[in-house]
Scaffold this active site. Structure first.
Site, PDB file in Angstrom:
ATOM      1  N   ASP A  54      -2.662  -9.763   4.675  1.00 33.07           N
ATOM      2  CA  ASP A  54      -3.867 -10.053   5.450  1.00 33.07           C
ATOM      3  C   ASP A  54      -5.048 -10.441   4.571  1.00 33.07           C
ATOM      4  O   ASP A  54      -6.099 -10.799   5.087  1.00 33.07           O
ATOM      5  CB  ASP A  54      -4.253  -8.841   6.308  1.00 33.07           C
ATOM      6  CG  ASP A  54      -3.425  -8.772   7.579  1.00 33.07           C
ATOM      7  OD1 ASP A  54      -3.130  -9.840   8.150  1.00 33.07           O
ATOM      8  OD2 ASP A  54      -3.065  -7.663   7.992  1.00 33.07           O
ATOM      9  N   CYS A 103      -2.495 -12.330  -0.082  1.00 34.51           N
ATOM     10  CA  CYS A 103      -1.348 -11.423  -0.044  1.00 34.51           C
ATOM     11  C   CYS A 103      -0.833 -11.446   1.383  1.00 34.51           C
ATOM     12  O   CYS A 103      -0.290 -12.448   1.818  1.00 34.51           O
ATOM     13  CB  CYS A 103      -1.721 -10.029  -0.526  1.00 34.51           C
ATOM     14  SG  CYS A 103      -3.254  -9.382   0.137  1.00 34.51           S
ATOM     15  N   ILE A 124       0.820  -1.216   0.000  1.00 31.99           N
ATOM     16  CA  ILE A 124       0.000   0.000   0.000  1.00 31.99           C
ATOM     17  C   ILE A 124       0.851   1.262   0.000  1.00 31.99           C
ATOM     18  O   ILE A 124       0.430   2.290  -0.535  1.00 31.99           O
ATOM     19  CB  ILE A 124      -0.951   0.021   1.209  1.00 31.99           C
ATOM     20  CG1 ILE A 124      -0.172   0.013   2.524  1.00 31.99           C
ATOM     21  CG2 ILE A 124      -1.939  -1.130   1.141  1.00 31.99           C
ATOM     22  CD1 ILE A 124      -1.022   0.253   3.756  1.00 31.99           C
TER      23      ILE A 124
END
Length: 756
Positions: free
Chosen positions: A418, A416, A353
């Protein structure tokens, strides 16, 4: 409202795309509204002047990505100004006549944007719809039981080897998972209880899609808790094996294999496999491994092979290989394929992210002067952002999964870290490629509800609805000093250098570049967990921090990321490439992104199904789907041909993205096609591939497909090579026979603002 210092300012000039208009700025509890009178009256067909109506620009406060206040320099004729950059890529600057109302307007905007303290103070909880929305109930569109029945899974009579488990009905088993969990019919809830201890946040492998033609599946999970000691779970291995055997032809089924899945493990086995895992829970996602299964009548048998007898099941780990291996140091990691001999695993190399946030930050940099100038964005800056490379990586992963299901008649497990960011992207995109139902307006709504909302994508954390004071900057003030109202997190505390440039750099908080985030990682998908801080210490620190803040909720800047935006962008790519295969149009996707941040509806305000139930969102707010269903005609694709996918054969339902045609979604960025996709546009065709490795129980990472990691090989070639290479792998039932030779196969062909 004590937060509103000033509610109306007259004679304000707005600058947008280099055009200046004069009007009135209104500051209401939930919207910033600029209204102005057009310069000349309009005329009807008979030439009679019509009544002049003011035009309005509405900006809801959660839409603000950054706000910079520039006071008027002493002894100058310049006017004070406020520059806004919004998450729907609206860029505007307001210029005021006097300092006092300008400062009051800035403080009011800042207070109404990032001093709410609780989600329940957002607009959704006070919004009252008018007709036609008033008579629509979007909360009823998605019914999980109905959707599973559509796929052939029922509670009364489990179909296609699947049942619906109620182990999570009260959300105590896995708080971030949905209440109903489709699992193999041969797996008991007792096995699920033990298997849950081996997956991050108890996000075990569960069904999200069952293909109606071949009964092959897409399942999703989080990463396993492997750790440096190589922990394993017999129950997790049994669950994954049962998933991959769920479509095995009856002619090949044996009593022994059925008994194996039905049997429960000995308590001693469970304790040995999970003793070191209970305190290892952290927040990173697990990779999906590509799984390979060859179900045959017998080793070396010349017996006629039935449909589906040879499967190439896949576990897909969305992360880069190095990230997955690094996670073992903190008790996480990826599957040890020695314990999953019926499978192959692939690492897709999709970044976390923090990288995605930084990428969009660079796109914003290329567009940042859109308020002051009509000039096109800097093409080189756009290319350096890497945004299209990331979109391409997602589409390549989705294509790989879709091929395995539809063409290889195999199962795929995706994870991935979580399992709620990249996993949701890959799962939903591959289902768009596989199932025409999800390409209808209703089906797309169901897909978002199922794979994003029910499976626990963290919309509240990723979207930053409560904003942050770091995104508010006052120029020419010492942002870190005492008494600097509205101070953000300045990069230059001394205030030296170019104040304007420093302020713009400081306003990048929403798209922070720091990949080694040390924010609370309890809710993060970023894999760079600090190794020197134990999970128990992180938990104590987070608890102390929450206690100090009381009930006030804040946005954790380093947990924000445009994950759902990327999914909509990738969907746009498919829509653009296949304009007759989607019932909805581009405007639907654009308005959905807008309402993600508008906070006008309750759909996206929370992180998971449990949070929404506890907040009574359905009783207290309206669904975002009310907006679209009440205006359905505006969002229907006039080129849609429903008969194209109305076929009996599965392969005619399939569509695959052409990754060498990925382009800028110029409409969402408020630019023309020529500005962002013109003749000099640098495509992503020469970008390096993202596939970082293939692993089975017999071959080490990267050894499976020749040249799979070669930097010169285009990513589309590499993923295609993986697909063709998997079919060359052979695994015998219990033992491990010699692996067949493989060679890489050839590449497969393959600004709008509205009043709400």
């Amino acid at each position: 409202m004590d937060k509103i210092r000033i509610s109306k300012v007259d004679d304000v000039n707005i600058i947008r795309r280099g055009i200046t208009l004069q009007g009135t700025l209104h500051l209401t509890p939930h919207h910033l509204i600029f209204s102005h009178i057009p310069a000349s009256p309009t005329e009807d067909a008979s030439g009679i002047p019509q009544k002049i109506r003011p035009k309005e620009l509405w900006i809801t406060y959660p839409m603000i990505a950054s706000c910079t206040y520039r006071p008027a320099p002493t002894a100058s004729h310049q006017q004070p100004s406020i520059r806004l950059r919004c998450r729907d890529f609206v860029f505007v600057a307001f210029h005021f006549l006097d300092e006092r109302p300008a400062r009051d307007a800035y403080e009011t905007i800042r207070s109404l944007t990032c001093k709410l303290g609780r989600i329940e103070k957002l607009y959704a909880f006070s919004y009252r719809p008018q007709s036609p929305e008033k008579h629509v109930n979007g909360w009823d569109v998605y019914d999980p039981v109905k959707e599973w029945q559509r796929m052939g899974v029922t509670e009364e009579a489990p179909g296609a080897g699947w049942r619906i488990s109620h182990i999570n009905t009260d959300y105590q088993y896995s708080p971030t998972y949905p209440a109903l969990l489709p699992v193999p019919a041969t797996i008991s809830d007792n096995v699920l209880n033990y298997a849950g201890k081996y997956r991050s946040r108890v996000r075990i492998p569960v069904l999200t899609y069952l293909h109606p033609i071949n009964n092959c599946t897409i399942t999703r999970s989080s990463q396993p808790l492997v750790g440096v000691r190589g922990n394993r779970s017999i129950q997790d291995e049994k669950l994954v094996a049962a998933i991959f055997a769920s479509s095995k032809p009856r002619i090949l089924s044996t009593q022994s294999s059925q008994t194996e899945f039905d049997s429960s493990p000995e308590p001693s086995q469970v304790e040995a496999g999970n003793a070191s895992l209970e305190n290892s829970m952290t927040d990173t996602e697990a990779l999906e491994d590509e799984v390979l299964w060859r179900a045959s009548a017998g080793s070396g048998s010349s017996e006629h092979r039935t449909y589906g007898a040879q499967q190439h099941n896949l576990i897909v780990d969305a992360r880069p290989t190095v990230n997955a291996y690094a996670m073992q140091a903190v008790g996480l990691g990826s599957e040890n394929m020695d314990h999953y001999p019926f499978a192959a695993k692939a690492y897709l190399g999709i970044d976390n992210i923090h990288v995605m946030r930084d990428s969009l930050n660079k796109v914003m940099d290329a567009l940042k002067d859109s308020d002051l100038t009509p000039l096109p964005p800097n093409r080189e800056q756009l290319a350096r952002s890497g945004w299209l490379k990331h979109i391409t990586s997602m589409l390549e992963g989705a294509a790989l999964i879709a091929r395995q299901i539809a063409l290889q008649h195999s199962h795929v497990l995706i994870h991935c870290s979580d399992g709620w960011d990249r996993t949701s992207q890959l799962s939903s995109l591959s289902q768009l490629c596989l199932d025409p139902y999800y390409r209808t307006l209703e089906g797309f709504i169901v897909l978002v509800e199922k794979d994003w909302l029910s499976f626990g994508h963290m919309f509240r954390h990723r979207s930053g609805f409560l904003n942050s004071e770091k995104w508010f900057v006052i120029e020419n003030e010492r942002l870190g000093g005492v008494g600097s109202a509205g101070s953000g997190s300045g990069l230059n505390p001394s205030g030296g250098g170019n104040a304007f440039e420093n302020a713009l750099l400081s306003a990048k908080g929403f798209f922070n570049k720091d990949n080694a985030s040390r924010d609370s990682l309890a809710e993060s998908d970023g894999e760079m967990t600090p190794f020197d801080v134990s999970p128990s210490s992180r938990k104590r620190n987070a608890t102390a921090k929450e206690g100090a803040q009381g009930d006030r909720e804040v946005t954790k800047v380093k947990e924000t990321s445009p994950v759902f935006h990327q999914f909509l962008d990738a969907t746009y790519q498919l829509l653009y490439q296949y304009p007759t295969r989607f019932e909805f149009n581009e405007r639907f996707l654009r308005r959905l992104l807008y309402h993600l941040y508008s906070c006008q509806y309750g759909t996206f305000l929370y992180n998971n199904e449990k949070d929404r139930v506890e907040a009574k969102v359905k009783e207290r707010t309206r669904s975002v789907w009310d907006y679209f269903l009440a205006r359905k005609a505006q969002f229907i694709n006039e080129n849609y041909d429903p008969l194209i996918d109305d076929r009996e054969k599965g392969h005619e339902r399939l569509l695959l993205p052409r990754v060498n045609e990925v382009r800028w979604w110029n409409e969402v960025f408020g630019r023309t096609d020529a500005e962002m996709n013109g003749p000099t546009f640098n495509s992503v065709r020469s970008s390096p591939g993202v596939l970082t490795g293939v692993e089975t129980s017999e071959t080490s990472l990267g050894a499976g497909v020749p040249d799979i990691g070669a930097p010169s090989m285009r990513s589309s070639n590499r993923v295609a090579s993986l697909g063709s290479g998997l079919s060359g792998l052979t695994l015998s039932g219990k033992g491990r026979g010699p692996r067949g030779s493989r060679s890489p196969g050839p590449p497969r062909p393959e600004m709008e603002v509205e009043m709400q």
